[in-house]
Design an enzyme around this catalytic site. Structure first.
Site, PDB file in Angstrom:
ATOM      1  N   HIS A 156       0.828  -1.216   0.000  1.00  0.00           N
ATOM      2  CA  HIS A 156       0.000   0.000   0.000  1.00  0.00           C
ATOM      3  C   HIS A 156       0.859   1.261   0.000  1.00  0.00           C
ATOM      4  CE1 HIS A 156      -3.306  -2.717   1.112  1.00  0.00           C
ATOM      5  NE2 HIS A 156      -2.493  -3.188   2.046  1.00  0.00           N
ATOM      6  N   SER A 277      15.293  21.447 -15.753  1.00  0.00           N
ATOM      7  CA  SER A 277      14.160  22.345 -15.973  1.00  0.00           C
ATOM      8  C   SER A 277      14.659  23.623 -16.638  1.00  0.00           C
ATOM      9  CB  SER A 277      13.500  22.683 -14.641  1.00  0.00           C
ATOM     10  OG  SER A 277      12.646  23.804 -14.766  1.00  0.00           O
ATOM     11  N   LYS A 283      16.490  21.233 -10.584  1.00  0.00           N
ATOM     12  CA  LYS A 283      15.752  20.031 -10.967  1.00  0.00           C
ATOM     13  C   LYS A 283      16.612  19.025 -11.734  1.00  0.00           C
ATOM     14  CE  LYS A 283      11.852  19.394 -10.671  1.00  0.00           C
ATOM     15  NZ  LYS A 283      10.788  19.937 -11.532  1.00  0.00           N
ATOM     16  N   GLU A 290       9.624   8.356 -16.888  1.00  0.00           N
ATOM     17  CA  GLU A 290       8.289   8.903 -17.102  1.00  0.00           C
ATOM     18  C   GLU A 290       7.789   8.614 -18.511  1.00  0.00           C
ATOM     19  OE1 GLU A 290       8.672  12.603 -13.914  1.00  0.00           O
ATOM     20  OE2 GLU A 290       8.811  13.007 -16.060  1.00  0.00           O
TER      21      GLU A 290
END
Length: 464
Positions: A156, A277, A283, A290
Site C-alpha cells: 500500500h 528544468s 531540478k 516517465e
C-alpha cells in the site's frame, strides 16, 4: 500506374480511394520478408514442375537484385505502388520481362501478406527476446551486488518489512523472465506457414506446402486455408505480451520515479538519462522513466484497436485486417525502444544504500520482528502485537526508530525485553532470518541467484 488487379475494372480508382486503400506507406517495412517468401515460393514452383529451373533462376536473381538495390538505397520504395507486393512484382517484371509475371502463380495477396506478417513478427519476437535477455542480465548482476543492501519493502506504499535491493530487483527478474517465456510460447504457436492457402480456398496447382514451409523455417503448413488468411491471433497474442512487458516496465519506472524523489533519495539517475528544468536550476527529472510509463498506454492502445478491428470480421479475409500493421509496427518499435532505454537507465543508476537502510529503520519495518521476539519469550502474539504498537507510538512522538530506544524505555512498556532485543531487530537479523526459498535472506537469495544464472545459461531462445 495500372493495378495488378485492374483487369476487372473499366476506369481508374479515385485518387482519394486509392490512397485510403494503399498500404505501401507502412507495409514497405517488410520488403525483406516479402522477397524471402517469393524466393521460397518460386523454388517450390520449380520443384513441382510449375516453373522451369531457368525461370526459377531468372526470378530469384531478379528478386535478389531488387533486395540489394533497396538495401543500398539505389531503388526507392515509393507511393507509386499500392503495396509492397506490387512494388516487388512490378520491379521484377521491369527487370526480367514476362517471366516475372509468373511469380504470382498459385498465390494470392491474401496468403502472401499473411506470410509476410508472420515472418516479420517472428523476427521481431527474437528481437524482443534478445532485449529482455539483456535486461535480465543487468538485473542479475545488480542482484549479486546488493544481497546485503537493506531497504524497506512496501505494501500500500507503506513501509512494511525490511528486504534487500537484491530481493526487490529479483521480483522484476521474475516478471521479465515470464515475458521471455511468453515470447517462446507465441513463437511456437504461430510458427506454421500460410503460403499456399490462396485467397481462401487453396489452389488447383500441385503446390508442395510442406516444402515451402521448410524453406522458410516453419514447423509445417497451416491446416485450414480460410483460417490461414484470416488469422491474426498471433498478433493479438504478441501485442498482449508487449503490453505486459510495458506494464512491467511501467511499474518499475514508477518505483524509480518515487526512489528518485527528494523525499526518498534512494537512487541517483545518471545524467545521460535525466533532464533539467528550463526555469528551475535545481531540478533533475527522471524523464526516461516517465516516458516509459507514458508510452505503456500507446502499446495498450494497439492491442485494444486490433481486438476491436477483429471482433466482427466474418471469414475469410477482409480489408479491415490491413489495420493490423501500423498498430503492430508502432507497438513493437515502442516496446523495443523502451526496453533498450530502460536497461541503460538502471544499469547506470547509483543506489544510495545509506538512505535505503535509514528509511527501513525509521519506517518501523522491524516491528513484526519485535513482536516475534516477545512471542519467543512467552508473550501471546495478540498481546505482543499491542505492545509493539505502543512502542511505535512512543517512537513517533519522539521521532526516533525502535533501534534508538534505550532498554529502560523498552522495559517500561514490557519487562520482557532484554539486551538481545537490539540484535533481534537489527536490519541484518530481520532480513537474514528469512531464508525460505524466495525470501530476502542472503542464503535464500544466493540459491535463487544460482537458479537464475542457470536459467540464462540455458539460452532459451524462441524456435530453438
Amino acid at each position: 500506374m495500372a493495378q495488378l488487379w485492374g483487369g476487372r475494372f473499366t476506369k481508374e480508382t479515385d485518387k482519394l480511394v486509392y490512397n485510403f486503400n494503399a498500404s505501401i506507406s507502412f507495409d514497405q517495412k517488410f520488403y525483406r520478408q516479402d522477397i524471402r517468401g517469393s524466393i521460397a515460393h518460386v523454388t517450390m514452383l520449380a520443384k513441382q514442375g510449375i516453373l522451369t529451373e531457368e525461370e526459377r533462376d531468372q526470378i530469384i536473381a531478379g528478386l535478389k537484385g531488387i533486395l540489394k538495390d533497396v538495401e543500398e538505397g539505389t531503388l526507392l520504395i515509393t507511393d507509386e505502388y499500392e503495396d509492397i507486393h506490387s512494388f516487388v512484382e512490378a520491379n521484377l517484371i521491369d527487370r526480367i520481362g514476362d517471366v516475372g509475371k509468373k511469380l504470382h502463380t498459385g498465390r494470392s495477396r491474401n496468403d502472401q501478406v499473411a506470410l509476410d506478417m508472420k515472418l516479420y513478427t517472428r523476427d521481431e519476437i527474437l528481437e524482443v527476446d534478445y532485449l529482455l535477455r539483456e535486461l535480465l542480465e543487468v538485473l542479475l548482476k545488480m542482484m549479486k551486488e546488493h544481497t546485503a543492501t537493506f531497504m524497506p519493502g512496501f505494501t500500500h506504499l507503506q513501509k512494511a518489512q525490511p528486504i534487500t535491493l537484491a530481493h526487490h530487483l529479483g521480483a522484476y527478474f521474475e516478471m521479465f523472465k515470464r515475458d521471455r517465456q511468453r515470447m517462446k510460447d507465441i513463437y511456437e504457436r504461430m510458427n506454421y506457414c500460410p503460403l499456399g492457402s490462396g485467397a481462401l480456398a487453396g489452389t488447383t496447382y500441385p503446390l508442395d506446402r510442406e516444402y515451402t514451409a521448410s524453406l522458410l523455417d516453419f514447423y509445417g503448413p497451416t491446416l485450414n486455408s480460410m483460417d490461414s488468411v484470416a488469422d491474426r491471433d498471433y498478433l493479438i497474442e504478441f501485442l498482449s505480451a508487449l503490453s505486459t512487458i510495458m506494464m512491467h516496465l511501467s511499474r518499475f519506472s514508477e518505483e524509480v520515479i518515487i526512489w528518485n524523489s527528494n523525499e526518498y533519495q534512494f537512487v541517483e539517475i545518471d545524467d545521460a538519462y535525466s533532464t533539467g528544468s528550463s526555469i528551475m536550476p535545481q531540478k533533475k527529472n527522471p524523464d526516461i522513466a516517465e516516458l516509459v510509463r507514458g508510452k505503456t498506454g500507446r502499446v495498450y492502445g494497439a492491442l485494444m484497436s486490433l481486438l476491436t478491428a477483429m471482433k466482427g470480421i466474418p471469414l475469410a479475409y477482409n480489408k479491415d485486417m490491413q489495420e493490423d500493421k501500423e498498430l503492430t509496427f508502432d507497438a513493437i518499435d515502442t516496446t523495443k525502444g523502451c526496453l533498450a532505454l530502460f536497461t541503460g537507465m538502471i544499469k547506470t543508476m547509483n543506489f544510495r544504500k545509506d538512505r535505503m537502510e535509514e528509511s527501513a529503520k525509521h519506517g518501523f519495518t522491524n516491528a513484526t520482528d519485535a513482536a516475534d521476539y516477545l512471542v519467543k519469550h512467552g508473550v501471546p502474539f495478540r498481546d505482543a502485537h499491542g505492545i509493539v504498537g505502543q512502542l511505535v507510538l512512543y517512537c513517533i512522538d519522539r521521532k526516533i526508530a525502535l533501534d534508538d530506544m534505550s532498554l529502560e524505555e523498552l522495559k517500561k512498556i514490557s519487562p520482557v525485553f532484554e539486551e538481545d532485543i537490539y540484535e533481534a531487530i537489527s536490519m541484518k537479523t530481520c532480513v537474514e532470518m528469512r531464508n525460505t526459498i524466495g525470501a530476502p535472506g542472503e542464503r535464500a537469495m544466493k540459491e535463487v541467484i544460482e537458479k537464475e544464472e542457470a536459467y540464462l545459461k540455458e539460452q532459451e531462445v524462441p524456435g530453438k
